[in-house]
Design an enzyme around this catalytic site. Sequence first.
Site, PDB file in Angstrom:
ATOM      1  CG  ASP A   1       0.186  -1.720   8.069  1.00  0.00           C
ATOM      2  OD1 ASP A   1       0.222  -2.996   7.361  1.00  0.00           O
ATOM      3  OD2 ASP A   1      -0.614  -1.619   8.609  1.00  0.00           O
TER       4      ASP A   1
ATOM      5  CB  CYS B   1     -34.931  11.737   2.733  1.00  0.00           C
ATOM      6  SG  CYS B   1     -34.077  12.074   4.405  1.00  0.00           S
TER       7      CYS B   1
ATOM      8  CB  CYS C   1     -37.409  13.655   5.467  1.00  0.00           C
ATOM      9  SG  CYS C   1     -37.888  11.688   5.069  1.00  0.00           S
TER      10      CYS C   1
ATOM     11  CE1 TYR D   1      10.859  -4.907   5.084  1.00  0.00           C
ATOM     12  CE2 TYR D   1      11.691  -7.122   4.953  1.00  0.00           C
ATOM     13  CZ  TYR D   1      10.837  -6.181   4.742  1.00  0.00           C
ATOM     14  OH  TYR D   1       9.658  -6.642   4.200  1.00  0.00           O
TER      15      TYR D   1
ATOM     16  CE  LYS E   1       0.608  -8.300  12.775  1.00  0.00           C
ATOM     17  NZ  LYS E   1      -0.088  -9.204  12.039  1.00  0.00           N
TER      18      LYS E   1
ATOM     19  CB  CYS F   1     -35.242   7.434   5.675  1.00  0.00           C
ATOM     20  SG  CYS F   1     -36.328   8.447   4.887  1.00  0.00           S
TER      21      CYS F   1
ATOM     22  CD  GLU G   1      14.871  -5.401  10.742  1.00  0.00           C
ATOM     23  OE1 GLU G   1      14.193  -5.545   9.941  1.00  0.00           O
ATOM     24  OE2 GLU G   1      15.778  -5.788  10.528  1.00  0.00           O
TER      25      GLU G   1
ATOM     26  CE  LYS H   1       4.613  -7.967  10.443  1.00  0.00           C
ATOM     27  NZ  LYS H   1       3.723  -7.202   9.502  1.00  0.00           N
TER      28      LYS H   1
ATOM     29  CB  CYS I   1     -36.809   9.519   8.274  1.00  0.00           C
ATOM     30  SG  CYS I   1     -35.098  10.241   7.882  1.00  0.00           S
TER      31      CYS I   1
HETATM   32  S1  IVH Z   1      11.126  -9.395   7.580  1.00  0.00           S
HETATM   33  C1  IVH Z   1      10.617 -13.908   5.982  1.00  0.00           C
HETATM   34  N1  IVH Z   1      11.095  -7.066   8.501  1.00  0.00           N
HETATM   35  O1  IVH Z   1       5.639  -7.778   7.458  1.00  0.00           O
HETATM   36  C2  IVH Z   1      10.002 -12.841   6.274  1.00  0.00           C
HETATM   37  N2  IVH Z   1       9.339  -7.832   7.185  1.00  0.00           N
HETATM   38  O2  IVH Z   1       3.874  -9.947   8.382  1.00  0.00           O
HETATM   39  C3  IVH Z   1      10.879 -11.527   6.060  1.00  0.00           C
HETATM   40  N3  IVH Z   1       7.493  -6.231   7.178  1.00  0.00           N
HETATM   41  O3  IVH Z   1       5.704  -9.673   4.558  1.00  0.00           O
HETATM   42  C4  IVH Z   1      10.121 -10.333   6.607  1.00  0.00           C
HETATM   43  N4  IVH Z   1       8.352  -4.470   8.180  1.00  0.00           N
HETATM   44  O4  IVH Z   1       6.050  -7.437   4.241  1.00  0.00           O
HETATM   45  C5  IVH Z   1      10.283  -8.118   7.774  1.00  0.00           C
HETATM   46  N5  IVH Z   1      11.314  -4.882   9.187  1.00  0.00           N
HETATM   47  C6  IVH Z   1      10.515  -5.896   8.385  1.00  0.00           C
HETATM   48  C7  IVH Z   1       9.113  -5.594   7.950  1.00  0.00           C
HETATM   49  C8  IVH Z   1       8.613  -6.605   7.404  1.00  0.00           C
HETATM   50  C9  IVH Z   1       7.213  -4.912   7.365  1.00  0.00           C
HETATM   51  C10 IVH Z   1       6.305  -6.920   6.652  1.00  0.00           C
HETATM   52  C11 IVH Z   1       6.700  -7.611   5.471  1.00  0.00           C
HETATM   53  C12 IVH Z   1       6.126  -9.190   5.778  1.00  0.00           C
HETATM   54  C13 IVH Z   1       5.252  -8.935   6.599  1.00  0.00           C
HETATM   55  C14 IVH Z   1       5.049 -10.225   7.443  1.00  0.00           C
END
Ligand code: IVH
Length: 678
Positions: free
Chosen positions: A120, A434, A414, A227, A317, A429, A116, A118, A411
């Site tokens: 942000d 200025c 000025c 999710y 990551k 400065c 999936e 991730k 500066c």
């Molecule tokens: S699963 C047991 N799925 O990433 C942990 N987390 O770095 C279950 N996050 O705290 C999390 N997308 O806030 C999961 N598809 C995804 C996610 C996801 C974003 C975030 C979530 C978690 C953090 C961990």
Amino acid sequence: MSKAEAEKRISELRRELNHHNYLYYVLDQPEISDAEYDRMLRELMELEAKYPQLVTADSPTQRVGGAPAAGFQTVAHRVPLLSLNNAFSEQELRDFNQRIMRASERTNVTLDYVAELKIDGLTVALTYQDGVLVQGATRGDGVTGEDITANIKTIRTIPLRLRGNPPGQVIVRGEVYMKQADFAELNRIRQEQGEALFANPRNAAAGSLRQLDPKITAARRLDAFFYDLLWWEGTEATPGTQWEAINQLKEWGFKVNPESVLCDSFEAVIAFCRRWQEERHSLPYEIDGIVVKLNSLAAQAELGATAKAPRSKVAFKFPAAEVETKVEEIMINVGRTGALTPLALLTPVQVSGSLVSRATLHNEDYIREKEIRIGDTVLLRKAGDVIPEIVRVVKEKRTGEEREFQFPTVCPVCGSSVYREKGEAVARCQGASCPAQLREFILHFASRPAMNIEGLGPSIINLLLEKEMIRDPADLYTLKYEELLTLERFGEKSARNLLAAIERSKTVPFARVLFALGIRHVGAEMARRLAQSFLSIDRLLKATKEELMAVADVGEAIAESVIRYAGEKQNQRLVEKLSKAGLQMAVAPEASAAGLPLAGKTFVLTGALTALTRSAAEEAIRRLGGKAGSAVSRQTDYVVVGQDPGSKYQKAQQLGVAILSEEEFLSLLRDWTEEQQR
Ligand code: IVH
């Protein structure tokens, strides 16, 4: 319409509206026009207004946000919200798979994975009782979070009532986020209104979700993907896999991420990670990696978790992308505090989804340490995926044509001298007037905790500077009515109001005038102290380092800063002009607090306020005769709670001290001010 008929119509309307809300927001496939939707919503609102006892938690009218709260309640999570272990490379990802394979030899699990995106954003856990959303909570420390139900309800893609036949209680986990376009628009508006900008969409989402006033959250465009199924009452038809869980979430009406895939080999997982590392910037929202989850929920349970994270899931990551480019020039930017910041002008290159043509070089030492020269080829990346940063010089590509950069001693804007404080990396400065600093300086000068010139905001200051009507803050005091009338947007009334506000500022006490001067390191509190000790600007500016350091809390940096200020010609001229204009340049005999509405009352502020800064709030309290304290005790009369309140909030609850939300505080301030003026 009888009550029974109204009840029937209300439930019909709710069903219809929830359904169309789902079609519109979750599926993006509306079947009726906006006007038709609004008509139904209005009808429902009217009926609910007539029969308030029929309003329910899942009514679509509840999305607009109710009354602001004093603070968030703490909630214990029924299931702990764990975190994820990270994999920072493909190798670490393969290691994760190896660990699972080894474990599976014993447990005989199948090795399908769900991969999936991730997202942000911020984790939320939602509880549905008999299909109705009853609680939304932040993750907090994973064991306890905060109750943000009112704010969660304002997010249109989150169902207030589940579709289908959900069991008695369900708890789901998802991520609330803000799309990049909505983030950009929010910041554009904030900039226009002179408010602090959010650093990235994630912070904007967090700030919006943790508002005590749900109306503010409702006005922000938040969205959410779900999710995980955290809890499910009963065992009937419990999904056996993560993939089934996702589909169940979808059937209940949650928005699930459309990019998730079921992988029957680990190579497919790797391919998915590689693909999104490349394509992540084509998404309308930010992702910071890929979450890989073992598909079988039984196997997940079998593998268990450490205190922090499950063994069956990992977050891959994305590494920050690095690209080569050339430093074409180094220029100096003079900021509002007079800081000289070197900036590298680069041959424009595409990095992590945007075209980058400049990168900050922070200060002189940074350039020296990284040995950056004009003409150098450098490696560039985005730090935290946002701010362009030079990683290193590619020395192999030097031709000998590169030039070393000479940091200026005056500066560039000025011509005033440039000074670098002992132990500080930043060069500044010294010229108070200025032009580069002027706009921000005048803004500070006019601000509420300083001269409090009402109506003199950024746009008017810009106008006055553009038309060269002012060159320093003292020029404000010689502005003429006729002159102001020549400015667009100025009518007779606004011109008169502004002049009156400027005139009123002449009565602002010396301590605040001193603060308004913007001497480095001299904040509002320090200005008060210096004013009390030296009593007039003349004595202060003649003080020696020893005399200055004899004042409580004045260290070397402050003393030297005052002396440097006093030594600069431009500053001396400004002080003289302000003095001639009639500002309070000495302490007036102490005005007694007795008789003021807040005499004897102590306040403590915690958390960020949205309508005014902390110092403005404290100043308002003091103006009304009250005290602004820093620690909560039984002697505290009120605790004002802003966003993200600290432990002071809990302390106040424990001690039973009166708690005010920002809204309540502001409204009381208005009352008290009126009382004072009576
Ligand atoms: S699963 C047991 N799925 O990433 C942990 N987390 O770095 C279950 N996050 O705290 C999390 N997308 O806030 C999961 N598809 C995804 C996610 C996801 C974003 C975030 C979530 C978690 C953090 C961990």
